[in-house]
Design an enzyme around this catalytic site. Structure first.
Site, mmCIF file in Angstrom:
data_model
loop_
_atom_site.group_PDB
_atom_site.id
_atom_site.type_symbol
_atom_site.label_atom_id
_atom_site.label_comp_id
_atom_site.label_asym_id
_atom_site.label_seq_id
_atom_site.Cartn_x
_atom_site.Cartn_y
_atom_site.Cartn_z
ATOM 1 N N HIS A 202 0.810 -1.228 0.000
ATOM 2 C CA HIS A 202 0.000 0.000 0.000
ATOM 3 C C HIS A 202 0.839 1.272 0.000
ATOM 4 O O HIS A 202 0.315 2.359 -0.165
ATOM 5 C CB HIS A 202 -0.909 0.034 1.234
ATOM 6 C CG HIS A 202 -0.189 0.375 2.504
ATOM 7 N ND1 HIS A 202 0.551 -0.544 3.205
ATOM 8 C CD2 HIS A 202 -0.066 1.543 3.179
ATOM 9 C CE1 HIS A 202 1.079 0.026 4.266
ATOM 10 N NE2 HIS A 202 0.736 1.293 4.281
HETATM 11 C C1 UD1 Z 1 -1.823 5.955 5.595
HETATM 12 C C2 UD1 Z 1 -0.534 6.443 6.250
HETATM 13 C C3 UD1 Z 1 0.510 5.339 6.167
HETATM 14 C C4 UD1 Z 1 -0.008 4.046 6.783
HETATM 15 C C5 UD1 Z 1 -1.350 3.671 6.150
HETATM 16 C C6 UD1 Z 1 -1.923 2.492 6.902
HETATM 17 C C7 UD1 Z 1 0.021 8.845 6.123
HETATM 18 C C8 UD1 Z 1 0.900 9.833 5.457
HETATM 19 N N1 UD1 Z 1 0.001 7.607 5.559
HETATM 20 O O1 UD1 Z 1 -1.543 5.693 4.236
HETATM 21 O O2 UD1 Z 1 1.669 5.733 6.881
HETATM 22 O O3 UD1 Z 1 0.924 3.033 6.528
HETATM 23 O O4 UD1 Z 1 -2.254 4.777 6.273
HETATM 24 O O5 UD1 Z 1 -2.829 1.759 6.132
HETATM 25 O O6 UD1 Z 1 -0.632 9.163 7.081
HETATM 26 N N2 UD1 Z 1 -8.941 5.140 1.077
HETATM 27 C C9 UD1 Z 1 -10.212 4.615 1.003
HETATM 28 N N3 UD1 Z 1 -10.856 4.327 2.180
HETATM 29 C C10 UD1 Z 1 -10.320 4.542 3.393
HETATM 30 C C11 UD1 Z 1 -9.028 5.095 3.459
HETATM 31 C C12 UD1 Z 1 -8.349 5.380 2.277
HETATM 32 O O7 UD1 Z 1 -10.755 4.414 -0.074
HETATM 33 O O8 UD1 Z 1 -10.972 4.242 4.425
HETATM 34 C C13 UD1 Z 1 -8.225 5.418 -0.197
HETATM 35 C C14 UD1 Z 1 -8.438 6.837 -0.725
HETATM 36 O O9 UD1 Z 1 -8.464 6.784 -2.113
HETATM 37 C C15 UD1 Z 1 -7.180 7.550 -0.264
HETATM 38 C C16 UD1 Z 1 -6.128 6.440 -0.361
HETATM 39 O O10 UD1 Z 1 -6.810 5.257 0.016
HETATM 40 O O11 UD1 Z 1 -6.859 8.658 -1.074
HETATM 41 C C17 UD1 Z 1 -4.939 6.659 0.556
HETATM 42 O O12 UD1 Z 1 -5.367 6.835 1.913
HETATM 43 P P1 UD1 Z 1 -4.533 7.726 2.943
HETATM 44 O O13 UD1 Z 1 -5.170 7.657 4.270
HETATM 45 O O14 UD1 Z 1 -4.283 9.080 2.372
HETATM 46 O O15 UD1 Z 1 -3.118 7.039 2.960
HETATM 47 P P2 UD1 Z 1 -2.708 5.523 3.188
HETATM 48 O O16 UD1 Z 1 -2.067 5.037 1.948
HETATM 49 O O17 UD1 Z 1 -3.847 4.746 3.739
HETATM 50 N N1 UDP Z 2 -3.887 -5.702 8.728
HETATM 51 C C1 UDP Z 2 -5.185 -6.196 8.871
HETATM 52 N N2 UDP Z 2 -5.879 -6.537 7.744
HETATM 53 C C2 UDP Z 2 -5.360 -6.445 6.498
HETATM 54 C C3 UDP Z 2 -4.023 -5.948 6.374
HETATM 55 C C4 UDP Z 2 -3.334 -5.576 7.497
HETATM 56 O O1 UDP Z 2 -5.693 -6.323 9.992
HETATM 57 O O2 UDP Z 2 -6.044 -6.794 5.529
HETATM 58 C C5 UDP Z 2 -3.157 -5.276 9.941
HETATM 59 C C6 UDP Z 2 -1.821 -5.925 10.166
HETATM 60 O O3 UDP Z 2 -1.966 -7.090 10.932
HETATM 61 C C7 UDP Z 2 -1.026 -4.840 10.885
HETATM 62 C C8 UDP Z 2 -1.635 -3.556 10.387
HETATM 63 O O4 UDP Z 2 -2.872 -3.894 9.786
HETATM 64 O O5 UDP Z 2 -1.212 -4.900 12.295
HETATM 65 C C9 UDP Z 2 -0.732 -2.890 9.407
HETATM 66 O O6 UDP Z 2 -1.393 -1.831 8.782
HETATM 67 P P1 UDP Z 2 -0.894 -1.182 7.436
HETATM 68 O O7 UDP Z 2 -0.060 -2.151 6.696
HETATM 69 O O8 UDP Z 2 -2.093 -0.624 6.769
HETATM 70 O O9 UDP Z 2 -0.041 0.071 7.944
HETATM 71 P P2 UDP Z 2 1.486 0.286 8.383
HETATM 72 O O10 UDP Z 2 1.805 -0.657 9.479
HETATM 73 O O11 UDP Z 2 2.319 0.094 7.167
HETATM 74 O O12 UDP Z 2 1.513 1.716 8.799
#
Ligand code: UD1
Ligand code: UDP
Length: 357
Positions: A202
């Site tokens: 992601h």
């Molecule tokens: C964010 C965090 C990242 C973390 C990740 C965990 C920052 C800078 N990034 O990244 O560090 O690893 O969360 O998963 O804070 N979207 C949906 N539904 C949702 C949420 C997001 O559709 O509920 C889609 C939207 O198109 C959005 C994109 O995902 O623009 C990215 O979401 P965003 O929260 O901006 O960043 P993450 O990639 O999730």
């Molecule tokens: N995770 C989950 N379901 C999923 C993918 C990840 O519960 O389908 C959990 C995973 O076990 C971990 C956390 O989400 O604890 C990691 O989140 P993510 O990879 O979105 O963010 P990051 O750790 O990179 O910030």
């Protein structure tokens, strides 16, 4: 004595849960969700699976640019800190919720505790690295998960209020893995009997460039065993845009709740990821991990030999080696204790409480 606890995304909900639980009886808790993640499968599902109270307030900042998310979170957190005048505010990790909370709290002189302080990838092109550095430099209390994190802080002159606590992921993972083993039917749901790999991708650096993302997906699709990838909405969005359809081993599924994901990870032969939390969980559950990134803020996993950084071009060959060669696989297990003993939540709350005794 009120403690404002701010979360915004999936991993923060999971990793803050042990702090929320440990705070019960010591602090009055006010739980704030910035609303950065809002889909049920990225947010609500975790409150259920982890048996957490619903947030007292949701700032509903939603998706947007880095600036929009940070600014909306800053305005919201500042307002509620002014309204509530808590003893302290805490946020965890490196997301935009952390940056907003760090800025709001420090400018109001509210005690700010940064959970998971001191991690460094030394790659400022990652939004997360900027968030970590800023949060660490304005925090009053830094809850560093490892000795390396403490050393990173010291290197930057941050030595006051630093506590080495372990990482709350150990608390969460150890508490929920047995529940997952008992309750999750994810293997039956996906018809997974033998050897398979789990995967998640992601990170912006892997999804913003469609060709890089395609190369990663092709490597997974060409594996010699099934690869189950619960797709983050960001990844799903790009794959839909480029019309990517796997035709081999790769199975793209919806994001899973915590119990299902832990079970999928625990029973996997190997995991491919760019997630921070999953690099940690893989070491705890002793699942070899291939991290598709040029660097990591979890270097202890690489040093221990349980995690390898790979480029998309190398991924297919490394994945197949781990799927088929027992020696290669077994050499990447055996370090479940890199992140502490599972009592990080308790230590964090004890250190916070000591500030106000
Ligand atoms: C964010 C965090 C990242 C973390 C990740 C965990 C920052 C800078 N990034 O990244 O560090 O690893 O969360 O998963 O804070 N979207 C949906 N539904 C949702 C949420 C997001 O559709 O509920 C889609 C939207 O198109 C959005 C994109 O995902 O623009 C990215 O979401 P965003 O929260 O901006 O960043 P993450 O990639 O999730
Ligand atoms: N995770 C989950 N379901 C999923 C993918 C990840 O519960 O389908 C959990 C995973 O076990 C971990 C956390 O989400 O604890 C990691 O989140 P993510 O990879 O979105 O963010 P990051 O750790 O990179 O910030």
């Amino acid at each position: 004595r009120e403690l404002v606890v701010v979360v915004g995304t999936r991993p923060e909900i999971i990793k803050m849960a042990p702090v929320i639980r440990a705070a019960e009886g010591t602090f009055d808790r006010y739980l704030v969700h910035t609303g950065q993640h809002y889909d049920a499968e990225m947010s609500g599902a975790f409150f259920e699976a982890l048996d957490l109270p619903a947030p007292d307030e949701n700032l509903e900042i939603g998706s947007g640019t880095q600036g929009e998310q940070t600014a909306d979170g800053l305005v919201g957190v500042e307002r509620l800190l002014l309204e509530r005048d808590p003893a302290a505010a805490v946020a965890l990790g490196d997301t935009n919720a952390v940056l907003s909370t760090a800025l709001a709290a420090s400018k109001l002189s509210t005690t700010f505790g940064h959970v998971e302080a001191g991690l460094r990838s030394f790659d400022r092109s990652m939004p997360e690295e900027v968030n970590r550095v800023v949060a660490d430099h304005v925090a009053d209390l830094s809850f560093a998960p490892t000795g390396q994190a403490v050393a990173n802080l010291a290197e930057e002159g941050v030595t006051d209020g630093v506590h080495e606590t372990g990482n709350t992921i150990v608390d969460a993972c150890r508490e929920h893995a047995p529940l997952a083993a008992e309750r999750s039917a994810v293997l039956e749901r996906f018809d997974l009997e033998g050897c398979y790999a789990a995967a998640t991708i992601h990170r912006a650096s892997n999804t913003d460039d469609p060709e890089r993302l395609r190369a990663i997906m092709d490597a997974l699709d060409g594996a010699s065993a099934p690869v189950v990838l619960p797709a983050h909405p960001r990844t799903r969005g790009v794959l839909d845009e480029i019309g990517y359809e796997p035709s081999g081993s790769l199975r793209l599924v919806e994001p899973l709740d915590y119990l299902d994901f832990l079970k999928l990870l625990d029973a996997a032969r190997v995991v491919v990821t760019d997630s921070g939390g999953i690099q940690e969980e893989a070491s705890i559950l002793e699942v070899p991990c291939l991290t598709v990134r040029p660097n990591t803020e979890r270097p202890e996993t690489v040093e221990a030999g349980v995690n390898e950084l790979v480029e998309p071009g190398e991924l297919g060959a490394r994945l197949d080696a781990l799927l088929t060669d027992d020696d290669a696989h077994d050499a990447m297990t055996g370090h479940p204790d890199l992140y502490g003993d599972g009592r990080a939540g308790e230590r964090i709350v004890d250190a916070l409480a000591a500030e106000f005794d």
